[in-house]
Design a protein around this motif. Structure first.
Motif, short mmCIF file in Angstrom:
data_model
loop_
_atom_site.label_atom_id
_atom_site.label_comp_id
_atom_site.label_asym_id
_atom_site.label_seq_id
_atom_site.Cartn_x
_atom_site.Cartn_y
_atom_site.Cartn_z
N ALA A 22 0.83 -1.21 0.00
CA ALA A 22 0.00 0.00 0.00
C ALA A 22 0.87 1.26 0.00
CB ALA A 22 -0.93 0.00 1.21
N ALA A 23 1.94 1.23 0.79
CA ALA A 23 2.85 2.37 0.84
C ALA A 23 3.51 2.60 -0.52
CB ALA A 23 3.91 2.16 1.92
N LEU A 24 3.89 1.50 -1.18
CA LEU A 24 4.50 1.63 -2.50
C LEU A 24 3.51 2.24 -3.50
CD1 LEU A 24 7.12 1.01 -4.06
CD2 LEU A 24 6.14 -1.22 -4.66
N ALA A 25 2.26 1.83 -3.39
CA ALA A 25 1.23 2.40 -4.26
C ALA A 25 1.08 3.90 -4.00
CB ALA A 25 -0.11 1.69 -4.04
N GLU A 26 1.14 4.30 -2.72
CA GLU A 26 1.06 5.71 -2.39
C GLU A 26 2.26 6.47 -2.96
OE1 GLU A 26 -1.30 7.73 -0.49
OE2 GLU A 26 -2.45 6.03 -1.24
N PHE A 107 1.95 5.36 9.22
CA PHE A 107 3.34 5.81 9.09
C PHE A 107 3.95 5.45 7.74
CE2 PHE A 107 3.37 6.09 13.86
CZ PHE A 107 3.63 7.45 13.91
N PRO A 108 3.83 4.21 7.26
CA PRO A 108 4.37 3.91 5.93
C PRO A 108 3.72 4.76 4.83
CG PRO A 108 3.89 1.88 7.10
CD PRO A 108 3.31 2.99 7.90
N TYR A 109 2.44 5.06 4.97
CA TYR A 109 1.76 5.93 4.01
C TYR A 109 2.44 7.30 3.99
CZ TYR A 109 -2.43 3.05 3.06
OH TYR A 109 -3.31 2.08 2.63
N TRP A 110 2.62 7.89 5.18
CA TRP A 110 3.19 9.24 5.26
C TRP A 110 4.60 9.29 4.70
CZ3 TRP A 110 1.04 9.31 10.86
CH2 TRP A 110 -0.29 9.76 10.84
#
Length: 253
Positions: A22-26, A107-110
């Motif tokens: 998900a973080a990579l997609a963001e 946190f990974p999203y940010w």
């Protein structure tokens, strides 16, 4: 109150494969958004003046609004099935306050969102040889003026996200969520762009500031959007989402 649904989560949640995907997609969604949005402004300045920067103009404002709106529609759409298509730390913060994402997963999203914006600006600087202008306040606009703009504009953005993408009752409205989100950003830039750049997104402000190393009044572009997002999330969740609405289960992360 929605506040009781806030989930801290576990440390392992942040490194779970689904969270990292998900973080990579963001990261990629943010890179697409900032490269197109920031790049269009740089291209317009180059086309009109032949150098890196130009004064604000009606044409430039319309181009900035449309390019950011179109780019955000795409960025949200391509990330929706993987990360929810937040493409904005303020949106992630609003989702957290509504119990739709845990703090540890946020946190990974940010981090990914900030990195995506920074990499996009680095690529633009390398490809064009031009500076990536940081967000700044226009002449005569105070920090308190800019805060009001950022709070109200981000409120409208996150309220739209909740109504079209988060609300369990959204039904077929969810299909047009990326378009609605892109359009509200377009409209807000037409309103606030001439005053403070109309960021509504801390990551969008962070990338240019990092690459150009220009931090004047940068805090406005964090405090304003985060405040607006918090108010929108709490208002919509408490007034319009039924008490039966449940946050995402921890094991889904």
């Amino acid at each position: 109150m929605a506040i009781y649904r806030i989930a801290i989560g576990t440390v392992g949640e942040a490194s779970h494969p689904s969270a990292l995907r998900a973080a990579l997609a963001e990261f990629f969604s943010m890179l697409i958004f900032v490269f197109a949005g920031q790049g269009s402004g740089m291209a317009f300045n180059k086309l009109v003046t032949g150098h890196d920067s130009a004064g604000q103009s009606a044409d430039g404002l319309i181009i900035a609004a449309l390019s950011h709106g179109f780019a955000l529609i795409v960025a949200v759409s391509v990330g929706a099935n993987i990360s929810g298509g937040h493409v904005n730390p303020a949106v992630t913060f609003g989702a957290f306050l509504g119990g739709n994402i845990s703090l540890m997963r946020s946190f990974p999203y940010w981090i990914a969102q900030l990195l995506g914006s920074t990499v996009a600006c680095m690529l633009l600087k390398h490809a064009t040889g031009m500076e990536t202008p940081a967000f700044s306040l226009s002449s005569g606009v105070s920090t308190s003026n800019a805060l009001v703009f950022e709070i109200v504009m981000t409120f409208g953005l996150v309220y739209t996200v909740y109504a079209t993408a988060v609300d369990p009752k959204r039904s077929n409205v969810g299909v047009v969520a990326p378009i609605a989100i892109g359009l509200i950003v377009t409209a807000n830039i037409l309103v606030g762009g001439v005053f403070d750049g109309a960021s509504m997104n801390p990551a969008v402000s962070f990338g240019p500031a990092m690459v150009s190393w220009s931090w004047d009044n940068h805090w406005v572009y964090w405090v304003g959007p985060m405040t607006g997002a918090a108010v929108a999330a709490l208002v919509y969740d408490n007034l319009f989402i039924d008490d039966l609405h449940e946050p995402l289960a921890t094991n889904d992360f």
